[in-house]
Design a protein around this motif. Structure first.
Motif, PDB file in Angstrom:
ATOM      1  N   LYS A 154      10.278  -5.161  -2.718  1.00 11.66           N
ATOM      2  CA  LYS A 154       8.745  -5.542  -3.258  1.00 11.66           C
ATOM      3  C   LYS A 154       8.591  -6.748  -4.283  1.00 11.66           C
ATOM      4  O   LYS A 154       9.249  -6.637  -5.189  1.00 11.66           O
ATOM      5  N   LYS A 156       6.358  -9.139  -6.635  1.00 18.52           N
ATOM      6  CA  LYS A 156       4.850  -9.370  -7.027  1.00 18.52           C
ATOM      7  C   LYS A 156       4.508 -10.756  -7.221  1.00 18.52           C
ATOM      8  O   LYS A 156       5.286 -11.669  -7.781  1.00 18.52           O
ATOM      9  N   ASP A 182       3.321  -7.932  -3.138  1.00 17.26           N
ATOM     10  CA  ASP A 182       2.094  -7.282  -3.668  1.00 17.26           C
ATOM     11  C   ASP A 182       1.225  -8.219  -4.425  1.00 17.26           C
ATOM     12  O   ASP A 182       2.015  -9.044  -5.625  1.00 17.26           O
ATOM     13  N   ASN A 184      -1.291  -8.166  -5.806  1.00 18.83           N
ATOM     14  CA  ASN A 184      -2.340  -7.555  -7.003  1.00 18.83           C
ATOM     15  C   ASN A 184      -3.680  -8.341  -7.206  1.00 18.83           C
ATOM     16  O   ASN A 184      -4.163  -8.518  -8.419  1.00 18.83           O
ATOM     17  N   GLU A 209       0.308  -6.637   0.339  1.00 20.27           N
ATOM     18  CA  GLU A 209      -0.355  -5.380  -0.392  1.00 20.27           C
ATOM     19  C   GLU A 209      -1.429  -6.214  -1.365  1.00 20.27           C
ATOM     20  O   GLU A 209      -1.213  -7.345  -1.992  1.00 20.27           O
ATOM     21  N   ASP A 234      -4.577  -1.371  -2.062  1.00 20.59           N
ATOM     22  CA  ASP A 234      -3.875  -0.664  -3.432  1.00 20.59           C
ATOM     23  C   ASP A 234      -5.298  -0.708  -4.174  1.00 20.59           C
ATOM     24  O   ASP A 234      -5.801   0.514  -4.296  1.00 20.59           O
ATOM     25  N   GLU A 235      -5.535  -1.749  -4.827  1.00 18.65           N
ATOM     26  CA  GLU A 235      -6.603  -1.516  -5.936  1.00 18.65           C
ATOM     27  C   GLU A 235      -7.961  -1.117  -5.007  1.00 18.65           C
ATOM     28  O   GLU A 235      -8.780  -0.632  -5.751  1.00 18.65           O
ATOM     29  N   ASN A 254      -2.319   2.126   0.296  1.00 17.29           N
ATOM     30  CA  ASN A 254      -0.980   2.574  -0.560  1.00 17.29           C
ATOM     31  C   ASN A 254      -1.634   3.386  -1.526  1.00 17.29           C
ATOM     32  O   ASN A 254      -2.765   3.363  -2.139  1.00 17.29           O
ATOM     33  N   LYS A 256      -1.405   6.516  -4.482  1.00 12.57           N
ATOM     34  CA  LYS A 256      -0.439   6.681  -5.639  1.00 12.57           C
ATOM     35  C   LYS A 256      -1.121   7.738  -6.343  1.00 12.57           C
ATOM     36  O   LYS A 256      -2.301   8.002  -6.451  1.00 12.57           O
TER      37      LYS A 256
END
Ligand code: MG
Length: 343
Positions: A154, A156, A182, A184, A209, A234-235, A254, A256
């Motif tokens: 993965k 970033k 990802d 982000n 992601e 994700d976020e 995703n 968590k």
């Protein structure tokens, strides 16, 4: 029931860079519940940009102490956890620490790991990705070489287009394993995001992601219509209540433990996401093998796991789920499948 908790700072092996910041440690809080001679372990991990801290966790646990010390039957999760959740909004990592510890206690009392209580086959646990943070090109190459046992990496991204392409190019000089990306929330413009995703599709990337800021859900839906790669929220995906809103904007979610208050809600989120036709990924923060082993109990249910959090730290004080040949390998220990190895 007795409750004990203490701050614990996770020391990272490498500085860890994402789109918005770089850090060398992660504040965490370790928690124990004790009842009937059995101890259950839990953990909250709080990357600073997510808003919780060791102080906020301690304050929430102080607020929760009357509720938790009054518990006479820790099996009553359906009563205890909604009451805990209702004490204050947010505080999801603090709530997750309690949820994990109660699950650990129950599983130990039954002498059974949670994947078996849920009826899951540990042999179905997926491979896990290993995360390469944003760094200089030389360090990215070095980290990629160090990650050679992993079957999927993965990456970033999300600082700027030239850096993103340079990082992928550097990784591709070292390895040909599948990559996941990802961003982000780092890609603000949907047209340039699409061009970058189209290029990534030629570089052996499996999915993207959180490409765009969570506020740009309409742009993300536009991107989803055109993207050659699956988009994973994700976020945009914190808790159970968020999932239905993401259909049409993302291909998957995703999940968590630190975002969603723990195992009980994460299990419900996986079931709901599946029912809505979404792919499911199980992720983590930098965490010890306590929270990682807890999340791994759910891993036979998901498409992709990114449970490398304990590998990124130097001072893991638990032993549990391991990675064998890139694959998550659950321990036979009861509860969350982890044991404390040092203080
Ligand atoms: Mg992410």
């Amino acid at each position: 029931m007795l409750l004990r908790h203490a701050p614990y700072t996770l020391e990272l092996r490498h500085p860890f860079g994402i789109a918005s910041n770089t850090r060398t440690s992660t504040p965490a809080t370790l928690l124990e519940v004790e009842h009937d001679g059995v101890i259950g372990y839990g953990e909250a991990a709080m990357p600073p940009h997510l808003g919780e801290s060791q102080a906020s966790v301690a304050a929430f646990l102080t607020l929760a102490t009357p509720l938790l010390t009054a518990v006479h039957d820790p099996f009553q999760l359906a009563e205890i956890l909604p009451a805990l959740d209702a004490l204050a909004p947010g505080n999801t990592a603090a709530k997750a620490a309690v949820d994990i510890a109660l699950h650990d206690w129950i599983g130990k009392k039954l002498g059974t790991p949670w994947h078996r209580i849920w009826g899951l086959d540990a042999a179905q646990a997926p491979v896990t990705s290993f995360t390469i943070g944003i760094d200089t090109i030389d360090i990215v190459r070095q980290k990629t070489r160090e990650a050679s046992i992993y079957k999927i990496i993965k990456v970033k991204l999300g600082r700027d287009d030239a850096t993103d392409r340079a990082i992928i190019t550097a990784i591709r000089e070292v390895t040909d394993v599948p990559l996941t990306i990802d961003a982000n929330q780092g890609w603000k413009n949907r047209d340039s995001a699409l061009r970058l995703i189209e290029w990534c599709a030629t570089q052996g990337v499996v999915f993207i992601e959180q490409p765009m800021p969570k506020e740009q859900l309409d742009d993300t839906a536009w991107l989803r219509e055109r993207s050659p790669l699956p988009l994973i929220a994700d976020e945009n995906c914190q808790r159970l209540v968020d999932i239905a809103k993401l259909v049409g904007a993302f291909h998957g979610v995703n999940i968590k433990l630190m975002k969603c208050t723990g195992l009980r809600e994460a299990h419900k989120m996986i079931i709901l996401a599946r029912a809505l036709g979404l792919k499911v990924m199980l992720g983590c923060m930098t965490e010890t093998s306590c929270a990682i082993s807890a999340a791994a109990q759910l891993s036979p249910l998901v498409d992709w796991a990114d449970l490398d959090g304990a590998l990124l730290i130097k001072n893991d004080c638990f032993r549990g789920t391991t990675i064998v040949d890139g694959k998550l390998t659950l321990s036979k220990l009861p509860g969350i499948g982890a044991e404390k190895i040092s203080r």
